[in-house]
Scaffold this motif. Structure first.
Motif, PDB file in Angstrom:
ATOM      1  N   ASP A 168       0.835  -1.197   0.000  1.00  0.00           N
ATOM      2  CA  ASP A 168       0.000   0.000   0.000  1.00  0.00           C
ATOM      3  C   ASP A 168       0.871   1.249   0.000  1.00  0.00           C
ATOM      4  OD1 ASP A 168      -2.654  -1.135   0.147  1.00  0.00           O
ATOM      5  OD2 ASP A 168      -2.146  -1.789   2.171  1.00  0.00           O
ATOM      6  N   GLY A 169       0.242   2.385  -0.304  1.00  0.00           N
ATOM      7  CA  GLY A 169       0.968   3.647  -0.263  1.00  0.00           C
ATOM      8  C   GLY A 169       0.310   4.683  -1.146  1.00  0.00           C
ATOM      9  N   PRO A 170       0.767   5.924  -1.065  1.00  0.00           N
ATOM     10  CA  PRO A 170       0.175   7.016  -1.844  1.00  0.00           C
ATOM     11  C   PRO A 170       0.554   6.957  -3.315  1.00  0.00           C
ATOM     12  CG  PRO A 170       2.082   7.803  -0.652  1.00  0.00           C
ATOM     13  CD  PRO A 170       1.854   6.403  -0.195  1.00  0.00           C
ATOM     14  N   ALA A 171      -0.121   7.786  -4.109  1.00  0.00           N
ATOM     15  CA  ALA A 171       0.145   7.854  -5.545  1.00  0.00           C
ATOM     16  C   ALA A 171       1.584   8.256  -5.816  1.00  0.00           C
ATOM     17  CB  ALA A 171      -0.808   8.857  -6.200  1.00  0.00           C
ATOM     18  N   GLY A 172       2.217   7.571  -6.767  1.00  0.00           N
ATOM     19  CA  GLY A 172       3.565   7.928  -7.186  1.00  0.00           C
ATOM     20  C   GLY A 172       4.683   7.407  -6.311  1.00  0.00           C
ATOM     21  N   ALA A 173       4.359   6.555  -5.352  1.00  0.00           N
ATOM     22  CA  ALA A 173       5.398   6.024  -4.462  1.00  0.00           C
ATOM     23  C   ALA A 173       6.200   4.908  -5.118  1.00  0.00           C
ATOM     24  CB  ALA A 173       4.771   5.515  -3.158  1.00  0.00           C
ATOM     25  N   GLY A 174       5.745   4.451  -6.280  1.00  0.00           N
ATOM     26  CA  GLY A 174       6.449   3.377  -6.978  1.00  0.00           C
ATOM     27  C   GLY A 174       5.868   2.009  -6.714  1.00  0.00           C
ATOM     28  N   LYS A 175       4.642   1.963  -6.187  1.00  0.00           N
ATOM     29  CA  LYS A 175       4.036   0.680  -5.810  1.00  0.00           C
ATOM     30  C   LYS A 175       3.950  -0.291  -6.972  1.00  0.00           C
ATOM     31  CE  LYS A 175       0.132   2.357  -4.425  1.00  0.00           C
ATOM     32  NZ  LYS A 175       0.376   3.772  -4.776  1.00  0.00           N
ATOM     33  N   SER A 176       3.423   0.175  -8.101  1.00  0.00           N
ATOM     34  CA  SER A 176       3.219  -0.732  -9.230  1.00  0.00           C
ATOM     35  C   SER A 176       4.534  -1.290  -9.755  1.00  0.00           C
ATOM     36  CB  SER A 176       2.473  -0.010 -10.357  1.00  0.00           C
ATOM     37  OG  SER A 176       1.177   0.366  -9.950  1.00  0.00           O
ATOM     38  N   THR A 177       5.525  -0.409  -9.919  1.00  0.00           N
ATOM     39  CA  THR A 177       6.829  -0.848 -10.419  1.00  0.00           C
ATOM     40  C   THR A 177       7.462  -1.853  -9.477  1.00  0.00           C
ATOM     41  OG1 THR A 177       7.173   1.273 -11.521  1.00  0.00           O
ATOM     42  CG2 THR A 177       9.124  -0.080 -11.122  1.00  0.00           C
ATOM     43  N   GLU A 192      -6.758  12.720 -17.970  1.00  0.00           N
ATOM     44  CA  GLU A 192      -8.178  12.805 -17.635  1.00  0.00           C
ATOM     45  C   GLU A 192      -8.604  11.643 -16.736  1.00  0.00           C
ATOM     46  OE1 GLU A 192      -7.618  14.400 -21.846  1.00  0.00           O
ATOM     47  OE2 GLU A 192      -6.910  12.709 -20.646  1.00  0.00           O
ATOM     48  N   VAL A 193      -8.026  10.480 -16.996  1.00  0.00           N
ATOM     49  CA  VAL A 193      -8.330   9.304 -16.187  1.00  0.00           C
ATOM     50  C   VAL A 193      -7.718   9.462 -14.793  1.00  0.00           C
ATOM     51  CG1 VAL A 193      -7.986   6.814 -15.951  1.00  0.00           C
ATOM     52  CG2 VAL A 193      -8.527   7.797 -18.194  1.00  0.00           C
ATOM     53  N   SER A 194      -6.465   9.917 -14.737  1.00  0.00           N
ATOM     54  CA  SER A 194      -5.783  10.105 -13.454  1.00  0.00           C
ATOM     55  C   SER A 194      -6.521  11.107 -12.572  1.00  0.00           C
ATOM     56  CB  SER A 194      -4.339  10.583 -13.682  1.00  0.00           C
ATOM     57  OG  SER A 194      -3.580   9.584 -14.336  1.00  0.00           O
ATOM     58  N   ALA A 195      -7.072  12.145 -13.198  1.00  0.00           N
ATOM     59  CA  ALA A 195      -7.774  13.181 -12.441  1.00  0.00           C
ATOM     60  C   ALA A 195      -9.082  12.674 -11.852  1.00  0.00           C
ATOM     61  CB  ALA A 195      -8.037  14.392 -13.341  1.00  0.00           C
ATOM     62  N   LEU A 196      -9.648  11.612 -12.432  1.00  0.00           N
ATOM     63  CA  LEU A 196     -10.971  11.142 -12.025  1.00  0.00           C
ATOM     64  C   LEU A 196     -10.938   9.906 -11.135  1.00  0.00           C
ATOM     65  CD1 LEU A 196     -14.019  11.654 -12.414  1.00  0.00           C
ATOM     66  CD2 LEU A 196     -13.920  10.168 -14.441  1.00  0.00           C
ATOM     67  N   VAL A 236      -0.654  15.762  -6.598  1.00  0.00           N
ATOM     68  CA  VAL A 236      -0.230  14.660  -5.725  1.00  0.00           C
ATOM     69  C   VAL A 236      -0.693  14.911  -4.293  1.00  0.00           C
ATOM     70  CG1 VAL A 236       1.793  13.637  -4.612  1.00  0.00           C
ATOM     71  CG2 VAL A 236       1.726  13.856  -7.096  1.00  0.00           C
ATOM     72  N   ILE A 237      -0.490  16.124  -3.814  1.00  0.00           N
ATOM     73  CA  ILE A 237      -0.885  16.468  -2.444  1.00  0.00           C
ATOM     74  C   ILE A 237      -2.405  16.408  -2.280  1.00  0.00           C
ATOM     75  CG2 ILE A 237      -0.934  18.329  -0.729  1.00  0.00           C
ATOM     76  CD1 ILE A 237       1.835  19.174  -1.796  1.00  0.00           C
ATOM     77  N   GLU A 238      -3.121  16.894  -3.297  1.00  0.00           N
ATOM     78  CA  GLU A 238      -4.583  16.845  -3.252  1.00  0.00           C
ATOM     79  C   GLU A 238      -5.079  15.399  -3.276  1.00  0.00           C
ATOM     80  OE1 GLU A 238      -8.471  18.270  -5.900  1.00  0.00           O
ATOM     81  OE2 GLU A 238      -6.478  19.087  -6.340  1.00  0.00           O
ATOM     82  N   ARG A 239      -4.426  14.568  -4.091  1.00  0.00           N
ATOM     83  CA  ARG A 239      -4.802  13.150  -4.158  1.00  0.00           C
ATOM     84  C   ARG A 239      -4.566  12.469  -2.800  1.00  0.00           C
ATOM     85  NH1 ARG A 239      -4.465   8.856  -8.168  1.00  0.00           N
ATOM     86  NH2 ARG A 239      -5.491   7.096  -7.154  1.00  0.00           N
ATOM     87  N   ASP A 240      -3.446  12.783  -2.157  1.00  0.00           N
ATOM     88  CA  ASP A 240      -3.161  12.219  -0.834  1.00  0.00           C
ATOM     89  C   ASP A 240      -4.262  12.589   0.150  1.00  0.00           C
ATOM     90  OD1 ASP A 240      -0.815  11.202  -1.819  1.00  0.00           O
ATOM     91  OD2 ASP A 240       0.501  12.629  -0.797  1.00  0.00           O
TER      92      ASP A 240
END
Length: 225
Positions: free
Chosen positions: A9-18, A94-98, A177-181
């Motif tokens: 688990d973790g926030p967006a962009g932390a590298g989870k998928s990779t 557009e997908v990332s924003a939604l 990123v901050i708003e997504r968190d």
């Protein structure tokens, strides 16, 4: 043999998928990208012009369209909508924003959580997301909370956009990123939080291979190989 489950688990962009993809490859496990599942729903909203804030409308999309998944040659998850592969479209801005908005709907989360648990019941998996260790797989064999500084995560996201042909201002990505968190952490249903028994790993300034080694070592220490 009881399936092994590794929750990252973790926030967006932390590298989870990779990281999750590489851990799965190293341990010869199935990789399940739960974020891609939610992105598939957001993609459908964008494609069909549906307001992602309206839960009933989003739920109807899931009833109308067929979303399926296959394991790709690179150990990633290939996503299909009505038989057409849409994997490459799931990172569109557009997908990332939604995606964070559609992920707040209880009906959507219930459906996708069922899909995710079904994968884990039938396969040994590495699964990444925001609520895997806390909600989806609370009894996972190994739990990791992977994070990084917002600026580092924004830099990685900017590189992804550039590779896809989009040029987005760095400051705008940092704000996003901050708003997504904030959205993910404050949502009422399955918020982003660190499981009490998770191992926290900060990937800021760390080579991906080093992070992968750390997680593989955790798995080996749990005697699950």
């Amino acid at each position: 043999m009881v399936p092994v489950s590794i929750a990252i688990d973790g926030p967006a962009g932390a590298g989870k998928s990779t990281v999750a993809k590489l851990v799965a490859k190293r341990l010869n496990l199935m990789y399940v990208d739960t974020g891609a599942m939610y992105r598939a729903v957001a993609y459908l909203c964008v494609k069909d012009g549906v307001d992602g804030r309206v839960e009933r409308a989003v739920r109807e999309l899931l009833d109308t369209h067929k979303i399926t998944f296959e394991q790709g040659a690179d150990n990633g998850l290939r996503v299909f909508v009505d038989g057409v592969e849409v994997t490459a479209r799931l990172r569109d801005p557009e997908v990332s924003a939604l995606v964070s908005t559609v992920a707040t709907h209880p009906a959507v989360r219930s459906q996708l959580t069922d899909w995710q648990r079904d994968f884990a019941a039938r396969h040994s998996v590495v699964m990444d997301g925001r609520d895997i260790g806390t909600v989806v797989l609370p009894n996972a064999t190994v739990k990791v909370f992977l994070t990084a500084a917002p600026e580092e995560r924004a830099r990685r996201r900017q590189q992804e956009y550039h590779q896809m042909g989009y040029e987005v201002a760095f400051d705008d990505i940092v704000r996003s990123v901050i708003e997504r968190d904030k959205k993910d952490s404050e949502r009422a249903l399955a918020p982003l939080r660190e499981a009490e028994d998770a191992v926290r790993i900060d990937s800021t300034d760390k080579p991906i291979e080093y992070v992968v080694d750390e997680i593989v070592q955790l798995v080996e220490n749990a005697h699950v190989r």
